[in-house]
Design a protein around this motif. Structure first.
Motif, PDB file in Angstrom:
ATOM      1  N   GLU A 126      11.749  -7.452   3.334  1.00  0.00           N
ATOM      2  CA  GLU A 126      12.145  -6.220   4.003  1.00  0.00           C
ATOM      3  C   GLU A 126      10.991  -5.807   4.912  1.00  0.00           C
ATOM      4  N   ILE A 127      11.232  -5.795   6.224  1.00  0.00           N
ATOM      5  CA  ILE A 127      10.178  -5.502   7.197  1.00  0.00           C
ATOM      6  C   ILE A 127      10.544  -4.228   7.942  1.00  0.00           C
ATOM      7  N   GLU A 128       9.670  -3.229   7.875  1.00  0.00           N
ATOM      8  CA  GLU A 128       9.897  -1.957   8.559  1.00  0.00           C
ATOM      9  C   GLU A 128       8.837  -1.735   9.634  1.00  0.00           C
ATOM     10  N   SER A 129       9.268  -1.150  10.734  1.00  0.00           N
ATOM     11  CA  SER A 129       8.354  -0.820  11.822  1.00  0.00           C
ATOM     12  C   SER A 129       7.611   0.462  11.481  1.00  0.00           C
ATOM     13  N   ARG A 130       6.326   0.373  11.255  1.00  0.00           N
ATOM     14  CA  ARG A 130       5.474   1.532  10.968  1.00  0.00           C
ATOM     15  C   ARG A 130       4.226   1.446  11.837  1.00  0.00           C
ATOM     16  N   GLN A 131       3.943   2.510  12.546  1.00  0.00           N
ATOM     17  CA  GLN A 131       2.800   2.515  13.471  1.00  0.00           C
ATOM     18  C   GLN A 131       1.534   3.060  12.825  1.00  0.00           C
ATOM     19  N   GLU A 132       1.698   3.960  11.820  1.00  0.00           N
ATOM     20  CA  GLU A 132       0.535   4.542  11.157  1.00  0.00           C
ATOM     21  C   GLU A 132       0.421   4.013   9.732  1.00  0.00           C
ATOM     22  N   SER A 133      -0.737   4.258   9.124  1.00  0.00           N
ATOM     23  CA  SER A 133      -0.953   3.879   7.730  1.00  0.00           C
ATOM     24  C   SER A 133       0.047   4.612   6.837  1.00  0.00           C
ATOM     25  N   ASP A 135       1.705   5.364   2.760  1.00  0.00           N
ATOM     26  CA  ASP A 135       1.373   5.442   1.341  1.00  0.00           C
ATOM     27  C   ASP A 135       2.073   4.279   0.645  1.00  0.00           C
ATOM     28  N   LEU A 136       1.362   3.179   0.504  1.00  0.00           N
ATOM     29  CA  LEU A 136       1.979   1.947   0.016  1.00  0.00           C
ATOM     30  C   LEU A 136       2.577   2.115  -1.372  1.00  0.00           C
ATOM     31  N   ARG A 137       1.875   2.803  -2.256  1.00  0.00           N
ATOM     32  CA  ARG A 137       2.360   2.953  -3.632  1.00  0.00           C
ATOM     33  C   ARG A 137       3.607   3.844  -3.668  1.00  0.00           C
ATOM     34  N   ARG A 138       3.522   4.966  -2.992  1.00  0.00           N
ATOM     35  CA  ARG A 138       4.625   5.929  -3.074  1.00  0.00           C
ATOM     36  C   ARG A 138       5.875   5.418  -2.359  1.00  0.00           C
ATOM     37  N   GLU A 139       5.693   4.663  -1.273  1.00  0.00           N
ATOM     38  CA  GLU A 139       6.835   4.162  -0.516  1.00  0.00           C
ATOM     39  C   GLU A 139       7.206   2.732  -0.911  1.00  0.00           C
ATOM     40  N   ALA A 140       6.519   2.187  -1.919  1.00  0.00           N
ATOM     41  CA  ALA A 140       6.855   0.879  -2.487  1.00  0.00           C
ATOM     42  C   ALA A 140       6.747  -0.257  -1.484  1.00  0.00           C
ATOM     43  N   PHE A 141       5.696  -0.228  -0.645  1.00  0.00           N
ATOM     44  CA  PHE A 141       5.402  -1.356   0.233  1.00  0.00           C
ATOM     45  C   PHE A 141       4.389  -2.272  -0.460  1.00  0.00           C
ATOM     46  N   ASP A 142       4.551  -3.562  -0.281  1.00  0.00           N
ATOM     47  CA  ASP A 142       3.616  -4.530  -0.863  1.00  0.00           C
ATOM     48  C   ASP A 142       2.435  -4.802   0.063  1.00  0.00           C
ATOM     49  N   LEU A 143       2.668  -4.666   1.369  1.00  0.00           N
ATOM     50  CA  LEU A 143       1.654  -5.097   2.324  1.00  0.00           C
ATOM     51  C   LEU A 143       1.874  -4.371   3.643  1.00  0.00           C
ATOM     52  N   TYR A 264      -3.284  -3.789   1.215  1.00  0.00           N
ATOM     53  CA  TYR A 264      -2.412  -3.784   0.042  1.00  0.00           C
ATOM     54  C   TYR A 264      -3.023  -2.899  -1.028  1.00  0.00           C
ATOM     55  N   PRO A 265      -2.175  -2.368  -1.923  1.00  0.00           N
ATOM     56  CA  PRO A 265      -2.632  -1.300  -2.826  1.00  0.00           C
ATOM     57  C   PRO A 265      -3.776  -1.696  -3.741  1.00  0.00           C
ATOM     58  N   SER A 266      -3.744  -2.920  -4.283  1.00  0.00           N
ATOM     59  CA  SER A 266      -4.749  -3.304  -5.265  1.00  0.00           C
ATOM     60  C   SER A 266      -4.814  -4.816  -5.365  1.00  0.00           C
ATOM     61  N   ALA A 267      -6.020  -5.327  -5.641  1.00  0.00           N
ATOM     62  CA  ALA A 267      -6.164  -6.768  -5.864  1.00  0.00           C
ATOM     63  C   ALA A 267      -5.825  -7.144  -7.297  1.00  0.00           C
ATOM     64  N   LEU A 268      -5.734  -6.137  -8.177  1.00  0.00           N
ATOM     65  CA  LEU A 268      -5.396  -6.390  -9.568  1.00  0.00           C
ATOM     66  C   LEU A 268      -3.903  -6.632  -9.708  1.00  0.00           C
ATOM     67  N   PHE A 269      -3.526  -7.635 -10.488  1.00  0.00           N
ATOM     68  CA  PHE A 269      -2.118  -7.912 -10.780  1.00  0.00           C
ATOM     69  C   PHE A 269      -1.297  -8.118  -9.509  1.00  0.00           C
ATOM     70  N   LEU A 270      -1.894  -8.722  -8.505  1.00  0.00           N
ATOM     71  CA  LEU A 270      -1.186  -8.947  -7.255  1.00  0.00           C
ATOM     72  C   LEU A 270      -0.143 -10.040  -7.453  1.00  0.00           C
ATOM     73  N   PRO A 271       1.149  -9.743  -7.241  1.00  0.00           N
ATOM     74  CA  PRO A 271       2.188 -10.763  -7.435  1.00  0.00           C
ATOM     75  C   PRO A 271       1.940 -11.996  -6.572  1.00  0.00           C
ATOM     76  N   LYS A 272       2.324 -13.145  -7.086  1.00  0.00           N
ATOM     77  CA  LYS A 272       2.071 -14.386  -6.360  1.00  0.00           C
ATOM     78  C   LYS A 272       2.847 -14.473  -5.056  1.00  0.00           C
ATOM     79  N   LYS A 273       4.013 -13.811  -4.995  1.00  0.00           N
ATOM     80  CA  LYS A 273       4.766 -13.822  -3.742  1.00  0.00           C
ATOM     81  C   LYS A 273       3.999 -13.081  -2.643  1.00  0.00           C
ATOM     82  N   VAL A 274       3.218 -12.046  -3.037  1.00  0.00           N
ATOM     83  CA  VAL A 274       2.390 -11.331  -2.064  1.00  0.00           C
ATOM     84  C   VAL A 274       1.158 -12.173  -1.718  1.00  0.00           C
ATOM     85  N   LYS A 275       0.548 -12.778  -2.727  1.00  0.00           N
ATOM     86  CA  LYS A 275      -0.605 -13.650  -2.477  1.00  0.00           C
ATOM     87  C   LYS A 275      -0.234 -14.772  -1.508  1.00  0.00           C
TER      88      LYS A 275
END
Length: 286
Positions: A126-133, A135-143, A264-275
Motif C-alpha cells: 500500500e503506497i500513499e503520497s505523503r509530502q511531510e513526515s 506519524d508512522l506508528r499512529r498511522e500504521a506505516f512501515d516505512l 521506520y519506527p524502530s530497528a527492534l522486531f523489524l519484520p523481514k518483509k520490511v527488511k
C-alpha cells in the motif's frame, strides 16, 4: 493487587488515539468497557490519569509519567508478538509505504517497487503520497521515504540516509536563446524560477519563485517547454540533458548536498518483509 497488562494497554491506546472512543474503535471494543477499565486502572494506581472532556482527553501529571513509562515497552511487545505470529508467513501480509508524489513515479523507485512485487508476491503493498513526515506508528506505516530537507516528526524513528544528490538550474536552449543571458546570480534573478517545496528553501532570496510543485516531472516538462528556469535534482534532469532538451545554467554555482532518507519506527522486531524492502533500497541507491 497490581494493574493488569490489559488495562495498561487500553490506557496507552487511549492516549495514542486521542480518546476513549477512538481507542475502543481501534480495538473493536465497546466504549463503556474501555472507560470502565481505565477507571479500574486509576483506582488501582490511586490517582487520576486522564482529564476527560466532551471531545478529547488530557493527561494528568501522573498519567503522563505512566504513559512515558509504558508506551515504548508496549510498542516493542506488540511488534514482537506480531513478528512471532508472522514467523510462518514472514514474507506475506501488508506493507504500507509513505512516499512523496514526485518520487513514486520516478524511475529508481518504480524499479524497486516492481522488483519487490516480483520477489515477494504474497506481500500486499500500500503506497500513499505523503509530502511531510508522518506519524508512522499512529498511522500504521512501515516505512517512509523523504528528502533530507524535510524534518522527521519523531527523533526516535530510525533514519537511514540513501542516494546523495545535488540539484541544479536547467533551462531549454530555446528559452535561453529568447531571454536575457544568464551569467551570474544577479542576472538569474530576472528569470522565472520553477522548483519544488523541498528545494525552495535552498534558493537565494534574490531569486523570483514563479512556480512551486511537488511534481518533478511537471517542473522538467515546463522547463523543456520554455516556461522558465527549473531548479531540480540532477538525477531527474539527466535524461533531458543527455537528449539536448535541457542545458545546465550557472553550473559553477555551489549547491548543498541533499539526500533521500528511509524512515521506520524502530530497528527492534523489524519484520523481514520490511527488511527486504530496505535492502532493495540500499542496493539501488548506495
Amino acid at each position: 493487587m497490581k494493574p493488569s497488562f490489559d488495562d495498561l494497554y487500553l490506557f496507552a491506546q487511549t492516549v495514542i488515539h486521542g480518546g476513549i472512543s477512538a481507542a475502543a474503535q481501534s480495538n473493536a471494543l465497546q466504549r463503556s468497557k474501555v472507560s470502565r477499565r481505565i477507571q479500574e486502572l486509576e483506582r488501582m494506581m490511586g490517582c487520576q490519569l486522564l482529564i476527560r472532556t466532551t471531545r478529547t482527553i488530557e493527561l494528568t501529571q501522573a498519567g503522563k509519567r505512566l504513559f512515558d513509562l509504558i508506551s515504548e515497552p508496549m510498542t516493542q511487545i506488540e511488534q514482537g508478538l506480531s513478528l512471532v505470529q508472522e514467523d510462518q508467513h514472514e514474507l506475506s501480509g501488508k506493507l504500507r509505504l509513505a512516499i512523496p508524489a514526485a518520487l513514486i513515479s520516478s524511475a529508481p523507485v518504480s524499479a524497486i517497487i516492481s522488483q519487490y512485487s516480483r520477489l515477494y508476491p504474497d506481500v500486499a503493498l500500500e503506497i500513499e503520497s505523503r509530502q511531510e513526515s508522518v506519524d508512522l506508528r499512529r498511522e500504521a506505516f512501515d516505512l517512509q521515504l523523504l528528502p533530507s530537507a524535510e524534518k522527521v516528526m519523531d527523533d526516535s524513528y530510525v533514519q537511514f540516509a540513501i542516494l546523495p544528490y545535488f540539484s541544479h538550474f536547467v533551462a531549454s536552449p530555446k528559452y535561453l536563446a529568447s531571454h536575457p543571458s544568464i551569467e551570474s546570480l544577479e542576472q538569474l534573478s530576472c528569470h522565472r524560477i520553477l522548483t519544488n517545496r523541498y528545494n525552495a528553501e535552498l534558493l537565494d532570496e534574490r531569486l523570483t519563485l514563479a512556480l512551486r510543485s511537488d511534481d518533478l516531472s511537471l517542473l522538467r516538462i515546463l522547463a523543456i517547454n520554455g516556461d522558465g528556469v527549473a531548479f531540480i535534482p540532477q538525477v531527474h534532469s539527466k535524461p533531458s540533458i543527455e537528449s539536448g532538451e535541457l542545458v545546465e545554467v550557472l553550473p559553477e554555482l555551489t549547491k548543498p548536498l541533499q539526500q533521500l532518507t528511509l524512515i521506520y519506527p524502530s530497528a527492534l522486531f523489524l519484520p523481514k518483509k520490511v527488511k527486504a524492502l530496505i535492502e532493495l533500497f540500499r542496493q539501488q541507491f548506495q
